[in-house]
Design a protein around this motif. Structure first.
Motif, PDB file in Angstrom:
ATOM      1  N   ILE A  42       0.651  -1.037  -0.059  1.00  0.00           N
ATOM      2  CA  ILE A  42      -0.125   0.068  -0.147  1.00  0.00           C
ATOM      3  C   ILE A  42       0.931   1.233   0.010  1.00  0.00           C
ATOM      4  CG2 ILE A  42      -1.924   1.139   1.283  1.00  0.00           C
ATOM      5  CD1 ILE A  42      -2.584  -1.406   0.036  1.00  0.00           C
ATOM      6  N   LYS A  43       2.006   1.165   0.520  1.00  0.00           N
ATOM      7  CA  LYS A  43       2.754   2.335   0.730  1.00  0.00           C
ATOM      8  C   LYS A  43       3.477   2.703  -0.367  1.00  0.00           C
ATOM      9  CE  LYS A  43       6.943   4.276   3.033  1.00  0.00           C
ATOM     10  NZ  LYS A  43       8.037   4.012   4.062  1.00  0.00           N
ATOM     11  N   ARG A  44       3.710   1.424  -1.294  1.00  0.00           N
ATOM     12  CA  ARG A  44       4.496   1.753  -2.433  1.00  0.00           C
ATOM     13  C   ARG A  44       3.693   2.436  -3.669  1.00  0.00           C
ATOM     14  NH1 ARG A  44       4.775  -1.153  -7.478  1.00  0.00           N
ATOM     15  NH2 ARG A  44       6.867  -1.495  -8.388  1.00  0.00           N
ATOM     16  N   TYR A  45       2.267   2.124  -3.591  1.00  0.00           N
ATOM     17  CA  TYR A  45       1.282   2.735  -4.385  1.00  0.00           C
ATOM     18  C   TYR A  45       0.956   4.070  -4.005  1.00  0.00           C
ATOM     19  CZ  TYR A  45       0.612  -1.723  -6.998  1.00  0.00           C
ATOM     20  OH  TYR A  45       0.622  -2.419  -7.889  1.00  0.00           O
ATOM     21  N   GLU A  46       1.121   4.380  -2.805  1.00  0.00           N
ATOM     22  CA  GLU A  46       1.027   5.765  -2.187  1.00  0.00           C
ATOM     23  C   GLU A  46       2.299   6.458  -2.577  1.00  0.00           C
ATOM     24  OE1 GLU A  46       0.843   5.409   1.907  1.00  0.00           O
ATOM     25  OE2 GLU A  46      -1.650   4.738   1.968  1.00  0.00           O
ATOM     26  N   GLU A  47       3.244   6.141  -2.707  1.00  0.00           N
ATOM     27  CA  GLU A  47       4.638   6.758  -3.185  1.00  0.00           C
ATOM     28  C   GLU A  47       4.371   7.186  -4.608  1.00  0.00           C
ATOM     29  OE1 GLU A  47       7.900   4.529  -1.983  1.00  0.00           O
ATOM     30  OE2 GLU A  47       7.820   5.031   0.086  1.00  0.00           O
ATOM     31  N   MET A  48       3.888   5.954  -5.325  1.00  0.00           N
ATOM     32  CA  MET A  48       3.890   5.964  -6.732  1.00  0.00           C
ATOM     33  C   MET A  48       2.803   7.120  -7.007  1.00  0.00           C
ATOM     34  SD  MET A  48       4.242   1.977  -8.128  1.00  0.00           S
ATOM     35  CE  MET A  48       2.986   2.250  -9.221  1.00  0.00           C
ATOM     36  N   SER A  49       1.842   7.314  -6.371  1.00  0.00           N
ATOM     37  CA  SER A  49       0.651   8.345  -6.572  1.00  0.00           C
ATOM     38  C   SER A  49       1.272   9.698  -6.315  1.00  0.00           C
ATOM     39  CB  SER A  49      -0.396   8.021  -5.681  1.00  0.00           C
ATOM     40  OG  SER A  49      -1.214   6.858  -5.913  1.00  0.00           O
ATOM     41  N   LYS A  50       2.123   9.751  -5.239  1.00  0.00           N
ATOM     42  CA  LYS A  50       2.645  11.150  -5.008  1.00  0.00           C
ATOM     43  C   LYS A  50       3.684  11.552  -6.027  1.00  0.00           C
ATOM     44  CE  LYS A  50       5.821  10.653  -1.568  1.00  0.00           C
ATOM     45  NZ  LYS A  50       6.333  10.524  -0.094  1.00  0.00           N
ATOM     46  N   TYR A  51       4.382  10.441  -6.615  1.00  0.00           N
ATOM     47  CA  TYR A  51       5.265  10.722  -7.875  1.00  0.00           C
ATOM     48  C   TYR A  51       4.337  11.272  -9.063  1.00  0.00           C
ATOM     49  CZ  TYR A  51       9.310   8.912  -5.314  1.00  0.00           C
ATOM     50  OH  TYR A  51      10.103   8.656  -4.431  1.00  0.00           O
ATOM     51  N   LEU A  52       3.560  10.730  -9.147  1.00  0.00           N
ATOM     52  CA  LEU A  52       2.428  11.084 -10.254  1.00  0.00           C
ATOM     53  C   LEU A  52       1.879  12.375 -10.220  1.00  0.00           C
ATOM     54  CD1 LEU A  52       1.093  10.303 -13.146  1.00  0.00           C
ATOM     55  CD2 LEU A  52      -0.448   9.165 -11.510  1.00  0.00           C
ATOM     56  N   ASP A  53       1.466  12.685  -8.997  1.00  0.00           N
ATOM     57  CA  ASP A  53       1.193  14.232  -8.901  1.00  0.00           C
ATOM     58  C   ASP A  53       2.262  15.120  -8.945  1.00  0.00           C
ATOM     59  OD1 ASP A  53      -1.403  13.196  -7.910  1.00  0.00           O
ATOM     60  OD2 ASP A  53      -0.933  13.317  -5.729  1.00  0.00           O
ATOM     61  N   GLN A  54       3.508  14.812  -8.606  1.00  0.00           N
ATOM     62  CA  GLN A  54       4.619  15.696  -8.969  1.00  0.00           C
ATOM     63  C   GLN A  54       4.732  15.988 -10.324  1.00  0.00           C
ATOM     64  OE1 GLN A  54       8.079  14.227  -6.769  1.00  0.00           O
ATOM     65  NE2 GLN A  54       7.270  14.543  -4.737  1.00  0.00           N
ATOM     66  N   ALA A  55       4.801  14.970 -10.949  1.00  0.00           N
ATOM     67  CA  ALA A  55       5.139  15.096 -12.301  1.00  0.00           C
ATOM     68  C   ALA A  55       4.034  15.679 -13.352  1.00  0.00           C
ATOM     69  CB  ALA A  55       5.239  13.414 -13.001  1.00  0.00           C
ATOM     70  N   VAL A  56       2.816  15.512 -12.708  1.00  0.00           N
ATOM     71  CA  VAL A  56       1.777  16.562 -13.497  1.00  0.00           C
ATOM     72  C   VAL A  56       1.706  17.973 -12.897  1.00  0.00           C
ATOM     73  CG1 VAL A  56      -0.646  16.681 -13.308  1.00  0.00           C
ATOM     74  CG2 VAL A  56       0.212  14.525 -13.518  1.00  0.00           C
ATOM     75  N   LYS A  57       2.018  18.301 -11.675  1.00  0.00           N
ATOM     76  CA  LYS A  57       2.341  19.492 -11.094  1.00  0.00           C
ATOM     77  C   LYS A  57       3.567  20.321 -12.049  1.00  0.00           C
ATOM     78  CE  LYS A  57       0.045  18.777  -6.833  1.00  0.00           C
ATOM     79  NZ  LYS A  57       0.119  18.835  -5.170  1.00  0.00           N
ATOM     80  N   ALA A  58       4.638  19.636 -12.330  1.00  0.00           N
ATOM     81  CA  ALA A  58       5.515  20.179 -12.864  1.00  0.00           C
ATOM     82  C   ALA A  58       5.315  20.652 -14.444  1.00  0.00           C
ATOM     83  CB  ALA A  58       6.516  19.322 -12.985  1.00  0.00           C
ATOM     84  N   SER A  59       4.159  20.176 -14.627  1.00  0.00           N
ATOM     85  CA  SER A  59       3.818  20.670 -16.129  1.00  0.00           C
ATOM     86  C   SER A  59       3.856  22.180 -16.215  1.00  0.00           C
ATOM     87  CB  SER A  59       2.588  19.929 -16.753  1.00  0.00           C
ATOM     88  OG  SER A  59       2.371  18.633 -16.491  1.00  0.00           O
TER      89      SER A  59
END
Length: 116
Positions: free
Chosen positions: A99-116
């Motif tokens: 579950i923590k792995r998927y939470e970290e991946m979600s956080k990274y996805l949010d970071q990637a989108v916000k950097a747009s």
């Protein structure tokens, strides 16, 4: 050779690479990732998924291959196999580590989108 414009997805892949380097002992192959995705999705939808359901996914590999990958996921601490009421079947559930792995991946996805 042309270069790919730095899209959100490319940034996300780079962040996932960082995650893999941070946790080198817990690197998953594509079959393990697909199995874990299926397990986590079922868990999220409050549906039980059995070992038999997972090892019958012929598109991912043979039953022996899939059973071996499930054992690897269990040994790495990503899943638990819990016997059902009558003890004849085993339900597969993600652990807190998964579950923590998927939470970290979600956080990274949010970071990637916000950097747009």
């Amino acid at each position: 050779m042309s270069t790919i414009k730095s899209s959100s997805y490319i940034r996300f892949l780079n962040l996932l690479d960082v995650l893999a380097r941070i946790n080198p002992g817990k690197r998953l192959d594509s079959i393990e990732e697909s199995l874990l995705d299926k397990i986590v999705l079922s868990f999220h939808e409050n549906q039980s998924i059995l070992v038999g359901d997972l090892i019958s996914m012929a598109e991912l590999g043979s039953q022996a291959t899939l059973h071996g990958r499930l054992k690897n996921l269990s040994a790495m601490g990503y899943i638990k196999m819990v016997a059902n009421e009558d003890g004849r079947k085993k339900e597969v559930v993600p652990t807190k580590i998964a579950i923590k792995r998927y939470e970290e991946m979600s956080k990274y996805l949010d970071q990637a989108v916000k950097a747009s």
